[in-house]
Write an enzyme that holds these catalytic residues in place. Structure first.
Site, PDB file in Angstrom:
ATOM      1  CD  GLU A  27      12.503  -0.344  -6.628  1.00 17.50           C
ATOM      2  OE1 GLU A  27      12.359  -0.571  -5.403  1.00 17.50           O
ATOM      3  OE2 GLU A  27      12.027   0.647  -7.190  1.00 17.50           O
ATOM      4  CG  ASN A  50      17.823  -1.288  -0.667  1.00 19.76           C
ATOM      5  OD1 ASN A  50      18.775  -0.714  -1.159  1.00 19.76           O
ATOM      6  ND2 ASN A  50      16.586  -0.909  -0.908  1.00 19.76           N
ATOM      7  CG  ASN A  84       9.546  -4.390  -2.166  1.00 19.50           C
ATOM      8  OD1 ASN A  84       9.589  -3.184  -2.396  1.00 19.50           O
ATOM      9  ND2 ASN A  84      10.635  -5.125  -2.004  1.00 19.50           N
ATOM     10  CG  ASN A 124       9.519   4.322  -6.652  1.00 21.09           C
ATOM     11  OD1 ASN A 124      10.496   4.335  -5.921  1.00 21.09           O
ATOM     12  ND2 ASN A 124       8.686   3.296  -6.667  1.00 21.09           N
ATOM     13  CD  GLN A 177       8.814   0.444  -3.406  1.00 16.82           C
ATOM     14  OE1 GLN A 177       8.637   1.517  -3.969  1.00 16.82           O
ATOM     15  NE2 GLN A 177       9.407  -0.589  -4.003  1.00 16.82           N
ATOM     16  N   GLY A 219      18.701   2.734  -5.844  1.00 16.45           N
ATOM     17  CA  GLY A 219      19.411   2.287  -7.036  1.00 16.45           C
ATOM     18  C   GLY A 219      20.267   3.386  -7.626  1.00 16.45           C
ATOM     19  CG  ASN A 271      17.012  -3.568  -4.970  1.00 20.30           C
ATOM     20  OD1 ASN A 271      15.817  -3.480  -5.200  1.00 20.30           O
ATOM     21  ND2 ASN A 271      17.504  -3.631  -3.738  1.00 20.30           N
ATOM     22  CG  HIS A 281      21.116  -1.472  -4.974  1.00 24.04           C
ATOM     23  ND1 HIS A 281      20.139  -1.160  -5.886  1.00 24.04           N
ATOM     24  CD2 HIS A 281      20.676  -1.013  -3.779  1.00 24.04           C
ATOM     25  CE1 HIS A 281      19.151  -0.524  -5.270  1.00 24.04           C
ATOM     26  NE2 HIS A 281      19.447  -0.438  -3.983  1.00 24.04           N
ATOM     27  CB  CYS A 329      12.186   3.032  -0.243  1.00 22.39           C
ATOM     28  SG  CYS A 329      11.385   3.611  -1.766  1.00 22.39           S
ATOM     29  N   GLY A 330      14.817   5.190  -1.250  1.00 22.90           N
ATOM     30  CA  GLY A 330      15.205   6.580  -1.380  1.00 22.90           C
ATOM     31  C   GLY A 330      14.068   7.491  -1.788  1.00 22.90           C
ATOM     32  CG  ASN A 331      12.409   7.479  -5.690  1.00 22.34           C
ATOM     33  OD1 ASN A 331      13.047   8.506  -5.880  1.00 22.34           O
ATOM     34  ND2 ASN A 331      12.450   6.451  -6.520  1.00 22.34           N
ATOM     35  CB  CYS A 361      15.147   2.397  -7.925  1.00 18.92           C
ATOM     36  SG  CYS A 361      15.799   1.533  -6.473  1.00 18.92           S
ATOM     37  N   GLY A 362      15.380   5.288  -5.875  1.00 19.84           N
ATOM     38  CA  GLY A 362      16.325   6.202  -5.248  1.00 19.84           C
ATOM     39  C   GLY A 362      17.569   5.505  -4.739  1.00 19.84           C
TER      40      GLY A 362
END
Length: 273
Positions: A203, A152, A64, A13, A46, A215, A185, A154, A73-75, A212-213
């Site tokens: 996403e 965010n 995005n 990602n 991203q 996610g 998401n 989900h 955004c986790g990643n 997706c972190g």
């Protein structure tokens, strides 16, 4: 003017990261989308802009590929934790639109405290009140998702085989359903074992990504709420695996790798606002 950037990724990602703490970089949806374009821009899942923060070590803004700005955004949080960890003794507090998070370098990678999940229908948000543990809705074979906000929104569907779902087709339909006023998401997950999940994610504003972190966090929490797994799980995504821990009554910790790919610079005049 030449603007330096760093290209990074977490499990594939990928991100373009701009450090704008000392020199501000104006960003519009059009500029973010142009820079994220893989054919005519730098290319990324991203676009990340780091700015000064009065609340934390740094403020992270996340855009995005369609130019929309999102809250978490986790990643990317792991990537920023890796990038700034040296100057923060391995520990970085990050302000996002979705809340304050913390990143810490560990032997297993970058661990990010993603905060507490939210489950109230108006915190997702949904268009009207309903049970977020098993939403009474379905889209073809995908039914009764768990709704959760981890910075965010989900929707998590549990299915026998994540690879049997045509997520490229169903993802945008669900993402843009009016029941999700801020879009959503879309996660499809399978339980592999009591501490193991498989996951694919559509996403919002980005489409299918290798990882997706948020996610992974949302899906792990959803599986824990339904008592399908224990409180610590490995989540396998197309790009690799993340470890998600959620102690009862606590916050979510996501642990996984982050990598710097290369550094470069672009001509500011080529990407007007």
């Amino acid at each position: 003017m030449r603007i330096p950037f760093i290209k990074m990724h977490g499990l594939g990602n990928d991100f373009v990261v701009i450090d704008a703490r000392e020199t501000a970089l104006p960003v519009s949806p059009a500029r973010a989308a142009a820079l994220a374009d893989r054919h005519t821009g730098i290319g990324c899942d991203q676009f990340i802009v780091l700015e000064p923060s009065a609340l934390a070590d740094v403020k992270m803004r996340i855009f995005n590929p369609d130019g929309s700005e999102v809250g978490a955004c986790g990643n990317a949080s792991r990537a920023v934790g890796l990038l700034l960890g040296a100057e923060r003794a391995g520990h970085t507090r990050i302000e996002t639109a979705g809340g304050l998070i913390e990143a810490q370098a560990t032997d297993a990678g970058i661990a990010v405290d993603m905060g507490a999940p939210r489950f109230d229908w108006n915190a997702i948000p949904l268009a009207y009140a309903m049970d977020t543990m098993a939403m009474p809705l379905g889209w073809e074979t995908l039914e009764n998702p768990v709704a959760v906000n981890v910075g965010n929104p989900h929707a998590v569907f549990f299915v026998p085989d994540v690879h049997a779902v045509d997520l490229a087709r169903l993802g945008p339909i669900i993402e843009n359903d009016p029941v999700f006023p801020e879009r959503v998401n879309v996660n499809v997950a399978s339980v592999i074992g009591p501490d193991h999940l498989a996951l694919r994610v559509w996403e919002r504003g980005a489409g299918l990504t290798r990882a997706c972190g948020t996610g992974a966090c949302a899906t792990a929490v959803a599986a824990m709420r339904r008592k399908l797994v224990g409180r610590s799980v490995a989540v396998d995504l197309p790009g690799g695996s993340l470890r998600i821990d959620w102690p009862e009554g606590g916050t979510i910790t996501m642990t996984g790798p982050a990598t710097t790919s290369f550094e470069g610079a672009f001509d500011d005049a080529l990407y007007p606002l």
